[in-house]
Design an enzyme around this catalytic site. Structure first.
Site, mmCIF file in Angstrom:
data_model
loop_
_atom_site.group_PDB
_atom_site.id
_atom_site.type_symbol
_atom_site.label_atom_id
_atom_site.label_comp_id
_atom_site.label_asym_id
_atom_site.label_seq_id
_atom_site.Cartn_x
_atom_site.Cartn_y
_atom_site.Cartn_z
ATOM 1 N N ARG A 149 -0.011 7.626 -2.773
ATOM 2 C CA ARG A 149 0.546 8.742 -1.984
ATOM 3 C C ARG A 149 2.001 9.020 -2.355
ATOM 4 N NH1 ARG A 149 -1.572 6.275 3.452
ATOM 5 N NH2 ARG A 149 -2.030 4.610 1.968
ATOM 6 N N TRP A 150 2.732 7.974 -2.690
ATOM 7 C CA TRP A 150 4.128 8.147 -3.107
ATOM 8 C C TRP A 150 4.184 9.031 -4.351
ATOM 9 C CZ3 TRP A 150 6.996 7.232 -7.464
ATOM 10 C CH2 TRP A 150 8.374 7.182 -7.321
ATOM 11 N N ASN A 171 1.215 3.375 -2.915
ATOM 12 C CA ASN A 171 1.717 3.785 -4.242
ATOM 13 C C ASN A 171 1.171 5.146 -4.658
ATOM 14 O OD1 ASN A 171 2.788 1.234 -4.298
ATOM 15 N ND2 ASN A 171 1.360 0.413 -5.833
ATOM 16 N N ASP A 203 0.824 -1.214 0.000
ATOM 17 C CA ASP A 203 0.000 0.000 0.000
ATOM 18 C C ASP A 203 0.858 1.264 0.000
ATOM 19 O OD1 ASP A 203 -2.370 1.388 -0.021
ATOM 20 O OD2 ASP A 203 -2.672 1.265 2.148
ATOM 21 N N TRP A 224 -11.830 -2.432 -7.611
ATOM 22 C CA TRP A 224 -12.564 -2.129 -8.859
ATOM 23 C C TRP A 224 -13.351 -0.837 -8.728
ATOM 24 C CZ3 TRP A 224 -10.799 -4.922 -12.732
ATOM 25 C CH2 TRP A 224 -10.370 -6.226 -12.497
ATOM 26 N N HIS A 237 2.206 3.155 -9.101
ATOM 27 C CA HIS A 237 2.054 1.705 -9.273
ATOM 28 C C HIS A 237 3.260 1.102 -10.019
ATOM 29 C CE1 HIS A 237 -1.843 1.982 -7.528
ATOM 30 N NE2 HIS A 237 -2.387 2.632 -8.527
ATOM 31 N N SER A 257 -7.694 -4.728 5.358
ATOM 32 C CA SER A 257 -8.364 -4.474 4.066
ATOM 33 C C SER A 257 -8.715 -5.776 3.339
ATOM 34 C CB SER A 257 -7.513 -3.554 3.179
ATOM 35 O OG SER A 257 -7.286 -2.323 3.809
ATOM 36 N N SER A 271 -7.363 -5.762 -4.849
ATOM 37 C CA SER A 271 -8.432 -6.336 -4.030
ATOM 38 C C SER A 271 -9.754 -6.352 -4.797
ATOM 39 C CB SER A 271 -8.594 -5.532 -2.743
ATOM 40 O OG SER A 271 -9.246 -4.306 -3.001
ATOM 41 N N LEU A 294 11.108 -20.664 -3.625
ATOM 42 C CA LEU A 294 10.229 -19.609 -3.088
ATOM 43 C C LEU A 294 8.888 -19.722 -3.801
ATOM 44 C CD1 LEU A 294 9.554 -16.852 -1.653
ATOM 45 C CD2 LEU A 294 10.513 -15.726 -3.668
ATOM 46 N N GLU A 343 1.292 -12.462 13.007
ATOM 47 C CA GLU A 343 1.824 -11.278 13.674
ATOM 48 C C GLU A 343 1.741 -10.129 12.668
ATOM 49 O OE1 GLU A 343 2.848 -11.170 16.867
ATOM 50 O OE2 GLU A 343 2.270 -13.283 17.024
ATOM 51 N N ARG A 386 -12.119 1.909 -8.086
ATOM 52 C CA ARG A 386 -11.236 3.027 -8.467
ATOM 53 C C ARG A 386 -11.569 3.553 -9.857
ATOM 54 N NH1 ARG A 386 -5.475 2.376 -5.561
ATOM 55 N NH2 ARG A 386 -6.327 1.712 -3.564
HETATM 56 C C1 IPE Z 1 -5.276 -2.740 -0.011
HETATM 57 O O1 IPE Z 1 -5.010 -1.390 -0.189
HETATM 58 C C2 IPE Z 1 -5.230 -3.443 -1.334
HETATM 59 C C3 IPE Z 1 -3.912 -3.584 -1.938
HETATM 60 C C4 IPE Z 1 -2.794 -3.168 -1.432
HETATM 61 C C5 IPE Z 1 -3.900 -4.241 -3.207
HETATM 62 P P1 IPE Z 1 -6.165 -0.317 -0.338
HETATM 63 O O2 IPE Z 1 -5.494 0.992 -0.530
HETATM 64 O O3 IPE Z 1 -7.136 -0.731 -1.379
HETATM 65 O O4 IPE Z 1 -6.877 -0.399 1.076
HETATM 66 P P2 IPE Z 1 -7.775 0.648 1.844
HETATM 67 O O5 IPE Z 1 -8.811 1.142 0.869
HETATM 68 O O6 IPE Z 1 -6.873 1.762 2.279
HETATM 69 O O7 IPE Z 1 -8.345 -0.102 2.995
HETATM 70 C C1 IPE Z 2 -1.723 0.138 -3.346
HETATM 71 O O1 IPE Z 2 -1.451 1.496 -3.359
HETATM 72 C C2 IPE Z 2 -1.964 -0.414 -4.722
HETATM 73 C C3 IPE Z 2 -3.330 -0.882 -4.952
HETATM 74 C C4 IPE Z 2 -4.286 -0.856 -4.080
HETATM 75 C C5 IPE Z 2 -3.635 -1.389 -6.284
HETATM 76 P P1 IPE Z 2 -2.630 2.566 -3.352
HETATM 77 O O2 IPE Z 2 -2.983 2.882 -4.763
HETATM 78 O O3 IPE Z 2 -3.742 2.121 -2.484
HETATM 79 O O4 IPE Z 2 -1.889 3.787 -2.702
HETATM 80 P P2 IPE Z 2 -2.536 4.868 -1.734
HETATM 81 O O5 IPE Z 2 -3.109 4.128 -0.555
HETATM 82 O O6 IPE Z 2 -3.598 5.586 -2.515
HETATM 83 O O7 IPE Z 2 -1.387 5.738 -1.361
HETATM 84 MG MG MG Z 3 -4.144 2.372 -0.496
#
Ligand code: IPE
Ligand code: IPE
Ligand code: MG
Length: 245
Positions: free
Chosen positions: A30-31, A28, A26, A75, A43, A201, A71, A136, A212, A77
């Site tokens: 915000r980065w 990407n 998680d 979808w 991404h 999530s 996840s 792995l 853990e 998004r």
């Molecule tokens: C969880 O991240 C899903 C993945 C990293 C693929 P999200 O960014 O979708 O989760 P929420 O919405 O912050 O809970």
């Molecule tokens: C995780 O990064 C990647 C996916 C959920 C596909 P995000 O896209 O959720 O990044 P943030 O949470 O908006 O920073």
């Molecule tokens: Mg996220």
């Protein structure tokens, strides 16, 4: 469950490593935002981190690493972001054998039927081509949701009951586990979630029952082997009791 590390070169690593580490990739978006870039570039960068971390897991001898790629909720998004993620997936699947390298088995967790045919075919082929590898095992959670997975298992078990192959009173935790996408694979020992969010999530909710948790504010594209070392050291100091004393 713990596993003996393979390499002594990461001198700061503990002797006992987790068998299955789950990564919630998680942060990407915000980065990218912090740099004034489109989310899609976040991404792309997150994909680079995935390759680096997967390689590192292989080098230090972690036998199972799972990665939350997309996840069932993602979808929601904007379509252009989803298209960007599908484009990255296509590129990966094309060159994947070369970055997986020797000894890596790939398994997809989730409902593949939501993906366009070409992507789905590439996923199936990759699973077949790498099925004999065992150094792995990389579990890629794509269109994955823990609740969706449990509902899917319930439907399969209900069919078995309907056809008389199993009696309801014989349904055990083991029966359910055998109908999850992770059938035959070990539960998660350590979940790592970067980006500062303190939640699962919907990630491997059954398999994380006794995991853990390790949270860090680092965003996934900035996550590094050194960050993973910190999580592994923290994990090694935890007392896991599984309900015992
Ligand atoms: C969880 O991240 C899903 C993945 C990293 C693929 P999200 O960014 O979708 O989760 P929420 O919405 O912050 O809970
Ligand atoms: C995780 O990064 C990647 C996916 C959920 C596909 P995000 O896209 O959720 O990044 P943030 O949470 O908006 O920073
Ligand atoms: Mg996220």
């Amino acid at each position: 469950m713990a596993f003996m590390k393979k390499k002594a070169d990461s001198a700061n690593l503990p002797e006992m490593l987790p068998t299955h580490v789950g990564f919630i990739m998680d942060g990407n978006g915000r980065w990218a935002k912090k740099r004034g870039l489109p989310r899609s570039l976040g991404h792309v960068e997150g994909g680079r981190t995935f390759k680096k971390i997967m390689q590192y897991c292989k080098d230090i001898g972690i036998p199972y690493a799972s990665f939350y790629v997309f996840s069932t909720e993602n979808w929601k998004r904007p379509q252009n972001e989803i298209d960007g993620i599908l484009k990255i997936m296509r590129e990966y699947l094309d060159e994947v054998q070369s970055h997986l390298g020797d000894g890596v088995r790939a398994i997809f967790l989730g409902d593949k039927s939501a993906y366009p045919d070409d992507i789905r075919q590439r996923m199936i082929k990759l699973e077949q081509d790498t099925a004999h590898h065992s150094r792995l095992t990389v579990l890629l959670a794509c269109n994955y949701g823990g609740r969706d997975e449990i509902a899917h298992a319930a439907r399969e078990i209900a069919e078995l009951v309907k056809s008389g192959q199993i009696q309801p009173e014989n349904i055990t935790e083991q029966t359910i586990a055998e109908h999850l996408y992770t059938a035959g694979l070990p539960d998660v020992d350590l979940v790592i979630r970067p980006s500062g969010e303190l939640r699962l999530s919907n990630y491997l909710i059954w398999q994380c029952a006794y995991a853990e948790y390790y949270f860090t504010d680092v965003l996934w594209p900035d996550f590094s082997p050194e960050e993973l070392d910190k999580a592994l050291i923290d994990y090694a100091g935890r007392g896991r009791r599984f309900g015992g004393v």
